[in-house]
Scaffold this motif. Structure first.
Motif, mmCIF file in Angstrom:
data_model
loop_
_atom_site.group_PDB
_atom_site.id
_atom_site.type_symbol
_atom_site.label_atom_id
_atom_site.label_comp_id
_atom_site.label_asym_id
_atom_site.label_seq_id
_atom_site.Cartn_x
_atom_site.Cartn_y
_atom_site.Cartn_z
ATOM 1 N N LYS A 106 41.352 49.543 37.105
ATOM 2 C CA LYS A 106 42.244 49.110 36.033
ATOM 3 C C LYS A 106 42.938 50.329 35.433
ATOM 4 O O LYS A 106 42.303 51.381 35.326
ATOM 5 C CB LYS A 106 41.437 48.390 34.949
ATOM 6 C CG LYS A 106 40.753 47.119 35.388
ATOM 7 C CD LYS A 106 39.879 46.525 34.295
ATOM 8 C CE LYS A 106 38.671 47.365 33.978
ATOM 9 N NZ LYS A 106 37.745 46.759 32.997
ATOM 10 N N SER A 111 35.301 48.812 40.394
ATOM 11 C CA SER A 111 36.408 49.616 40.909
ATOM 12 C C SER A 111 35.988 50.577 42.013
ATOM 13 O O SER A 111 36.726 50.757 42.991
ATOM 14 C CB SER A 111 37.044 50.403 39.761
ATOM 15 O OG SER A 111 36.085 51.282 39.168
ATOM 16 N N ASP A 157 45.515 49.197 37.392
ATOM 17 C CA ASP A 157 46.266 48.872 38.602
ATOM 18 C C ASP A 157 46.308 47.346 38.781
ATOM 19 O O ASP A 157 45.251 46.701 38.847
ATOM 20 C CB ASP A 157 45.577 49.527 39.805
ATOM 21 C CG ASP A 157 46.381 49.430 41.089
ATOM 22 O OD1 ASP A 157 47.012 48.380 41.327
ATOM 23 O OD2 ASP A 157 46.351 50.384 41.879
ATOM 24 N N PRO A 158 47.475 46.743 38.869
ATOM 25 C CA PRO A 158 47.553 45.280 38.998
ATOM 26 C C PRO A 158 46.779 44.740 40.189
ATOM 27 O O PRO A 158 46.309 43.595 40.157
ATOM 28 C CB PRO A 158 49.056 45.014 39.154
ATOM 29 C CG PRO A 158 49.727 46.191 38.539
ATOM 30 C CD PRO A 158 48.815 47.357 38.798
ATOM 31 N N ARG A 159 46.621 45.544 41.224
ATOM 32 C CA ARG A 159 45.952 45.039 42.430
ATOM 33 C C ARG A 159 44.491 44.684 42.183
ATOM 34 O O ARG A 159 43.958 43.787 42.844
ATOM 35 C CB ARG A 159 46.065 46.070 43.559
ATOM 36 C CG ARG A 159 47.480 46.284 44.063
ATOM 37 C CD ARG A 159 47.540 47.413 45.064
ATOM 38 N NE ARG A 159 47.198 48.693 44.449
ATOM 39 C CZ ARG A 159 47.032 49.826 45.129
ATOM 40 N NH1 ARG A 159 47.147 49.838 46.458
ATOM 41 N NH2 ARG A 159 46.732 50.945 44.489
ATOM 42 N N ILE A 160 43.838 45.337 41.244
ATOM 43 C CA ILE A 160 42.428 45.003 41.018
ATOM 44 C C ILE A 160 42.304 43.667 40.283
ATOM 45 O O ILE A 160 41.351 42.908 40.510
ATOM 46 C CB ILE A 160 41.681 46.135 40.286
ATOM 47 C CG1 ILE A 160 40.157 45.970 40.497
ATOM 48 C CG2 ILE A 160 42.044 46.215 38.817
ATOM 49 C CD1 ILE A 160 39.348 47.186 40.108
ATOM 50 N N TYR A 161 43.261 43.349 39.441
ATOM 51 C CA TYR A 161 43.267 42.030 38.800
ATOM 52 C C TYR A 161 43.553 40.938 39.838
ATOM 53 O O TYR A 161 42.945 39.859 39.796
ATOM 54 C CB TYR A 161 44.305 41.977 37.687
ATOM 55 C CG TYR A 161 44.101 42.984 36.602
ATOM 56 C CD1 TYR A 161 43.267 42.719 35.517
ATOM 57 C CD2 TYR A 161 44.749 44.219 36.648
ATOM 58 C CE1 TYR A 161 43.087 43.655 34.510
ATOM 59 C CE2 TYR A 161 44.572 45.159 35.648
ATOM 60 C CZ TYR A 161 43.744 44.873 34.581
ATOM 61 O OH TYR A 161 43.559 45.816 33.594
ATOM 62 N N GLU A 162 44.485 41.218 40.735
ATOM 63 C CA GLU A 162 44.793 40.256 41.794
ATOM 64 C C GLU A 162 43.578 40.035 42.687
ATOM 65 O O GLU A 162 43.293 38.903 43.106
ATOM 66 C CB GLU A 162 45.986 40.759 42.605
ATOM 67 C CG GLU A 162 47.295 40.738 41.801
ATOM 68 C CD GLU A 162 48.405 41.554 42.438
ATOM 69 O OE1 GLU A 162 48.144 42.251 43.446
ATOM 70 O OE2 GLU A 162 49.544 41.513 41.901
ATOM 71 N N HIS A 163 42.844 41.102 42.958
ATOM 72 C CA HIS A 163 41.602 40.969 43.734
ATOM 73 C C HIS A 163 40.598 40.099 42.983
ATOM 74 O O HIS A 163 39.940 39.236 43.586
ATOM 75 C CB HIS A 163 41.004 42.347 44.007
ATOM 76 C CG HIS A 163 39.688 42.297 44.707
ATOM 77 N ND1 HIS A 163 39.577 42.251 46.089
ATOM 78 C CD2 HIS A 163 38.406 42.267 44.229
ATOM 79 C CE1 HIS A 163 38.293 42.189 46.415
ATOM 80 N NE2 HIS A 163 37.568 42.193 45.312
ATOM 81 N N LEU A 185 35.868 49.328 45.549
ATOM 82 C CA LEU A 185 37.192 48.849 45.955
ATOM 83 C C LEU A 185 38.213 49.964 46.092
ATOM 84 O O LEU A 185 39.268 49.773 46.704
ATOM 85 C CB LEU A 185 37.713 47.836 44.924
ATOM 86 C CG LEU A 185 36.990 46.502 44.832
ATOM 87 C CD1 LEU A 185 37.527 45.698 43.658
ATOM 88 C CD2 LEU A 185 37.129 45.725 46.128
ATOM 89 N N LEU A 197 50.198 39.921 34.094
ATOM 90 C CA LEU A 197 49.964 39.053 35.248
ATOM 91 C C LEU A 197 49.703 37.607 34.841
ATOM 92 O O LEU A 197 49.506 36.753 35.707
ATOM 93 C CB LEU A 197 48.781 39.577 36.062
ATOM 94 C CG LEU A 197 49.013 40.892 36.805
ATOM 95 C CD1 LEU A 197 47.709 41.389 37.405
ATOM 96 C CD2 LEU A 197 50.066 40.734 37.893
ATOM 97 N N LEU A 241 40.001 50.933 43.730
ATOM 98 C CA LEU A 241 41.075 50.490 42.841
ATOM 99 C C LEU A 241 40.506 50.442 41.443
ATOM 100 O O LEU A 241 39.355 50.041 41.266
ATOM 101 C CB LEU A 241 41.559 49.086 43.207
ATOM 102 C CG LEU A 241 42.403 48.875 44.448
ATOM 103 C CD1 LEU A 241 42.596 47.373 44.679
ATOM 104 C CD2 LEU A 241 43.751 49.568 44.308
#
Length: 201
Positions: free
Chosen positions: A146, A139, A148-154, A142, A182, A144
Motif C-alpha cells: 500500500k 505485502s 499501490d493500487p495493485r495490492i487493493y485489486e489483489h 506479494l 478504487l 506489493l
C-alpha cells in the motif's frame, strides 16, 4: 465514513496501528539493546528502509544489514525479526472488541497489511488475531505494498468482492485515499476514532 454492518460485504483491516496498538517502550528497548542502536525515532535507519522491507524489495538479512549498517547473517536476522514481531504484537483493545462483535455477527473479514514476509509467517503461525479473518493478505510475499493500487485489486480478487462492498480500515491517510480512489468505503483509524460507531455496531 459511517457504515452499518449490514451494508458491508467485507471488512478489510490494516494490521499495525489498527489491530495492533503502538509498540510498547519495553519492546522497543529490547530491540534496540539487541541492535545496539536507537531505532524508534522517525528518522532512524529502522524507518528509512521499512517500506522496501514491507514491499519485499529487501529480505530480512538485507534489511537488518541496512538498519545496522553492517553485515547481518540469517541467524541474527531471525532473532531481530522475532523481536520486531514482538514490537508489533500489542493488541489495540478497541479494535479487538470490534473484531469480536463482527465475528459474533458472522461478518466476512480480511487483513491487508504492509508487513515483511518473515513477520507475516510468524504471525500466521502464532498470531492471536489471525483466526478472526478469512484472508490474510501481506505485502512482503506479494512484493506489493500500500498505497499501490495493485495490492487493493489483489485483495478484492482474493475476497471475490466488488470495491463498493468493502469497508477498509487503515491508520495512514495515503492508504485510505488509494482505497477510496478504487471505490472502497473507508474508515481512517486514529486515536480519536470510535470504530464501533463508524461501523454501526
Amino acid at each position: 465514513m459511517t457504515q452499518t454492518q449490514h451494508d458491508a460485504g467485507w471488512y478489510l483491516f490494516d494490521y499495525g496501528m489498527v489491530i495492533a496498538a503502538a509498540p510498547a517502550a519495553g519492546d522497543w528497548d529490547r530491540l534496540e539493546q539487541t541492535a545496539g542502536r536507537e531505532l524508534r525515532a522517525p528518522g532512524s535507519t529502522y524507518w528509512a528502509h521499512r517500506h522496501s522491507f514491507d514491499a519485499g524489495a529487501l529480505d530480512s538479512p538485507s534489511y537488518w544489514s541496512a538498519v545496522l549498517e553492517r553485515p547481518v547473517e540469517p541467524a541474527e536476522a531471525e532473532n531481530l525479526d522475532r523481536l520486531d514481531t514482538a514490537l508489533w504484537s500489542q493488541p489495540d483493545p478497541r479494535t479487538r472488541e470490534v473484531l469480536r462483535s463482527l465475528e459474533s455477527r458472522g461478518a466476512s473479514m480480511a487483513v491487508l497489511s504492509n508487513m515483511p514476509a518473515r513477520m507475516s509467517q510468524i504471525f500466521e503461525a502464532e498470531g492471536w488475531w489471525t483466526g478472526y479473518f478469512e484472508h490474510l493478505i501481506f505485502s512482503g510475499p506479494l512484493r506489493l505494498a500500500k498505497p499501490d493500487p495493485r495490492i487493493y485489486e489483489h485483495a478484492l480478487a482474493t475476497m471475490g468482492a466488488e470495491a463498493s462492498d468493502v469497508v477498509f480500515i487503515d491508520d495512514k491517510r495515503e492508504n485510505i485515499d488509494a482505497a477510496a480512489a478504487l471505490g472502497l468505503e473507508t474508515v481512517h483509524y486514529t486515536a480519536d476514532t470510535d470504530l464501533a460507531a463508524e461501523l454501526g455496531l
